[in-house]
Write a protein that holds these residues in place. Sequence first.
Motif, PDB file in Angstrom:
ATOM      1  N   ILE A  41      55.485  -9.483  69.060  1.00 31.37           N
ATOM      2  CA  ILE A  41      55.424 -10.890  69.486  1.00 31.37           C
ATOM      3  C   ILE A  41      56.247 -11.100  70.755  1.00 31.37           C
ATOM      4  O   ILE A  41      55.799 -11.753  71.709  1.00 31.37           O
ATOM      5  CB  ILE A  41      55.919 -11.811  68.362  1.00 31.37           C
ATOM      6  N   LEU A  42      57.449 -10.540  70.787  1.00 31.71           N
ATOM      7  CA  LEU A  42      58.345 -10.740  71.930  1.00 31.71           C
ATOM      8  C   LEU A  42      57.779 -10.179  73.229  1.00 31.71           C
ATOM      9  O   LEU A  42      57.918 -10.790  74.290  1.00 31.71           O
ATOM     10  CB  LEU A  42      59.710 -10.111  71.638  1.00 31.71           C
ATOM     11  N   ILE A  43      57.132  -9.011  73.151  1.00 28.77           N
ATOM     12  CA  ILE A  43      56.648  -8.396  74.393  1.00 28.77           C
ATOM     13  C   ILE A  43      55.436  -9.119  74.968  1.00 28.77           C
ATOM     14  O   ILE A  43      55.020  -8.827  76.098  1.00 28.77           O
ATOM     15  CB  ILE A  43      56.350  -6.892  74.214  1.00 28.77           C
ATOM     16  N   THR A  44      54.866 -10.076  74.220  1.00 24.81           N
ATOM     17  CA  THR A  44      53.781 -10.875  74.801  1.00 24.81           C
ATOM     18  C   THR A  44      54.311 -11.792  75.906  1.00 24.81           C
ATOM     19  O   THR A  44      53.534 -12.314  76.705  1.00 24.81           O
ATOM     20  CB  THR A  44      53.086 -11.742  73.728  1.00 24.81           C
ATOM     21  N   LEU A  45      55.633 -11.968  75.951  1.00 23.63           N
ATOM     22  CA  LEU A  45      56.245 -12.853  76.948  1.00 23.63           C
ATOM     23  C   LEU A  45      56.451 -12.162  78.288  1.00 23.63           C
ATOM     24  O   LEU A  45      56.700 -12.826  79.289  1.00 23.63           O
ATOM     25  CB  LEU A  45      57.593 -13.378  76.427  1.00 23.63           C
ATOM     26  N   ALA A  50      56.180  -5.117  77.789  1.00 27.36           N
ATOM     27  CA  ALA A  50      55.106  -4.649  76.911  1.00 27.36           C
ATOM     28  C   ALA A  50      54.684  -3.233  77.275  1.00 27.36           C
ATOM     29  O   ALA A  50      54.523  -2.373  76.401  1.00 27.36           O
ATOM     30  CB  ALA A  50      53.915  -5.593  76.992  1.00 27.36           C
ATOM     31  N   ASP A  51      54.520  -2.978  78.585  1.00 31.97           N
ATOM     32  CA  ASP A  51      54.119  -1.644  79.040  1.00 31.97           C
ATOM     33  C   ASP A  51      55.151  -0.593  78.650  1.00 31.97           C
ATOM     34  O   ASP A  51      54.794   0.500  78.180  1.00 31.97           O
ATOM     35  CB  ASP A  51      53.920  -1.641  80.561  1.00 31.97           C
ATOM     36  N   ILE A  52      56.433  -0.921  78.820  1.00 32.17           N
ATOM     37  CA  ILE A  52      57.499   0.032  78.515  1.00 32.17           C
ATOM     38  C   ILE A  52      57.565   0.326  77.012  1.00 32.17           C
ATOM     39  O   ILE A  52      57.609   1.494  76.589  1.00 32.17           O
ATOM     40  CB  ILE A  52      58.864  -0.493  79.012  1.00 32.17           C
ATOM     41  N   VAL A  53      57.564  -0.731  76.196  1.00 37.68           N
ATOM     42  CA  VAL A  53      57.675  -0.563  74.738  1.00 37.68           C
ATOM     43  C   VAL A  53      56.486   0.215  74.185  1.00 37.68           C
ATOM     44  O   VAL A  53      56.652   1.144  73.383  1.00 37.68           O
ATOM     45  CB  VAL A  53      57.783  -1.940  74.048  1.00 37.68           C
ATOM     46  N   PRO A  99      51.122   1.597  65.979  1.00 35.75           N
ATOM     47  CA  PRO A  99      49.996   0.768  65.523  1.00 35.75           C
ATOM     48  C   PRO A  99      50.383  -0.659  65.179  1.00 35.75           C
ATOM     49  O   PRO A  99      49.600  -1.591  65.424  1.00 35.75           O
ATOM     50  CB  PRO A  99      49.476   1.516  64.281  1.00 35.75           C
ATOM     51  N   ILE A 100      51.581  -0.862  64.647  1.00 32.33           N
ATOM     52  CA  ILE A 100      51.990  -2.219  64.263  1.00 32.33           C
ATOM     53  C   ILE A 100      52.353  -3.046  65.494  1.00 32.33           C
ATOM     54  O   ILE A 100      51.906  -4.197  65.643  1.00 32.33           O
ATOM     55  CB  ILE A 100      53.156  -2.156  63.261  1.00 32.33           C
ATOM     56  N   ILE A 101      53.153  -2.490  66.401  1.00 33.36           N
ATOM     57  CA  ILE A 101      53.516  -3.223  67.618  1.00 33.36           C
ATOM     58  C   ILE A 101      52.277  -3.493  68.473  1.00 33.36           C
ATOM     59  O   ILE A 101      52.060  -4.616  68.942  1.00 33.36           O
ATOM     60  CB  ILE A 101      54.563  -2.436  68.442  1.00 33.36           C
ATOM     61  N   ARG A 102      51.461  -2.476  68.668  1.00 33.27           N
ATOM     62  CA  ARG A 102      50.274  -2.625  69.530  1.00 33.27           C
ATOM     63  C   ARG A 102      49.309  -3.664  68.971  1.00 33.27           C
ATOM     64  O   ARG A 102      48.792  -4.514  69.715  1.00 33.27           O
ATOM     65  CB  ARG A 102      49.569  -1.273  69.673  1.00 33.27           C
ATOM     66  N   ASN A 103      49.041  -3.607  67.669  1.00 33.70           N
ATOM     67  CA  ASN A 103      48.101  -4.565  67.091  1.00 33.70           C
ATOM     68  C   ASN A 103      48.649  -5.982  67.087  1.00 33.70           C
ATOM     69  O   ASN A 103      47.902  -6.944  67.290  1.00 33.70           O
ATOM     70  CB  ASN A 103      47.723  -4.133  65.671  1.00 33.70           C
ATOM     71  N   TYR A 105      50.822  -7.203  69.318  1.00 33.71           N
ATOM     72  CA  TYR A 105      50.752  -7.611  70.723  1.00 33.71           C
ATOM     73  C   TYR A 105      49.319  -8.011  71.104  1.00 33.71           C
ATOM     74  O   TYR A 105      49.088  -9.069  71.699  1.00 33.71           O
ATOM     75  CB  TYR A 105      51.238  -6.462  71.608  1.00 33.71           C
ATOM     76  N   THR A 106      48.354  -7.166  70.716  1.00 33.98           N
ATOM     77  CA  THR A 106      46.950  -7.446  71.037  1.00 33.98           C
ATOM     78  C   THR A 106      46.473  -8.729  70.371  1.00 33.98           C
ATOM     79  O   THR A 106      45.782  -9.557  70.987  1.00 33.98           O
ATOM     80  CB  THR A 106      46.060  -6.276  70.581  1.00 33.98           C
TER      81      THR A 106
END
Length: 221
Positions: A41-45, A50-53, A99-103, A105-106
Amino acid sequence: METLVFISQNLDLIFERTVQHMSIVCVAIGLAIVTGVPVGILITLNQKAADIVLYIAAIIITIPSIALFGLMIPVLSLIGQGVGYMPAVIAVLLYSQLPIIRNTYTAITNVDPALREAARGLGMTPIQRLRRVEIPLAIPVVMAGVRIAVVMNIGITAIATYIGAGGLGAFISRGISQSDPRQLITGALMVSLLAIVSDYFLLWLQKRLTPASSSAPAGGH
């Protein structure tokens, strides 16, 4: 036939190792959800963050499991936990992040902008929009990421037996070392069945948690 006899004679041991196996997976996945969903959620900001994480998470998932388990030994030996349950949980936790972070974020980034604007028009704060609009709509895709992580890590956890974590992998490792196909087949069969049952259970849970208005497919990634 010999394998079936072996299974029937060792049901208690199979159950015990299945519980050990799922204990590692469930604890690790639970921690991965608690950490990965907020990060997603945080990296959507911030696109750069987002790219780094996502890049770091992708690198971790490419590390061979036996190597990652091996890396846990010297690090956790400093606190007396070099082998056994803890390094297995930490390794599975790390593998579950992508998979959890990517999904997450998406899912959050793909929420219909019109719905966000409607929520703003109703006077919702960003936190209220997230809690009442974005997260409910993101649940199908987030749950798909959880399903991927669970199924993948049920297989990976079988390797954890080599660092003393137990689980169903003990049948496989002993089957190989003792040239005993009964144990080898039993371990492989139980790991496969566990993955299938877990996936179907999570698919059922995903459908129960999905808002009726959501048009996201049940198995979407």
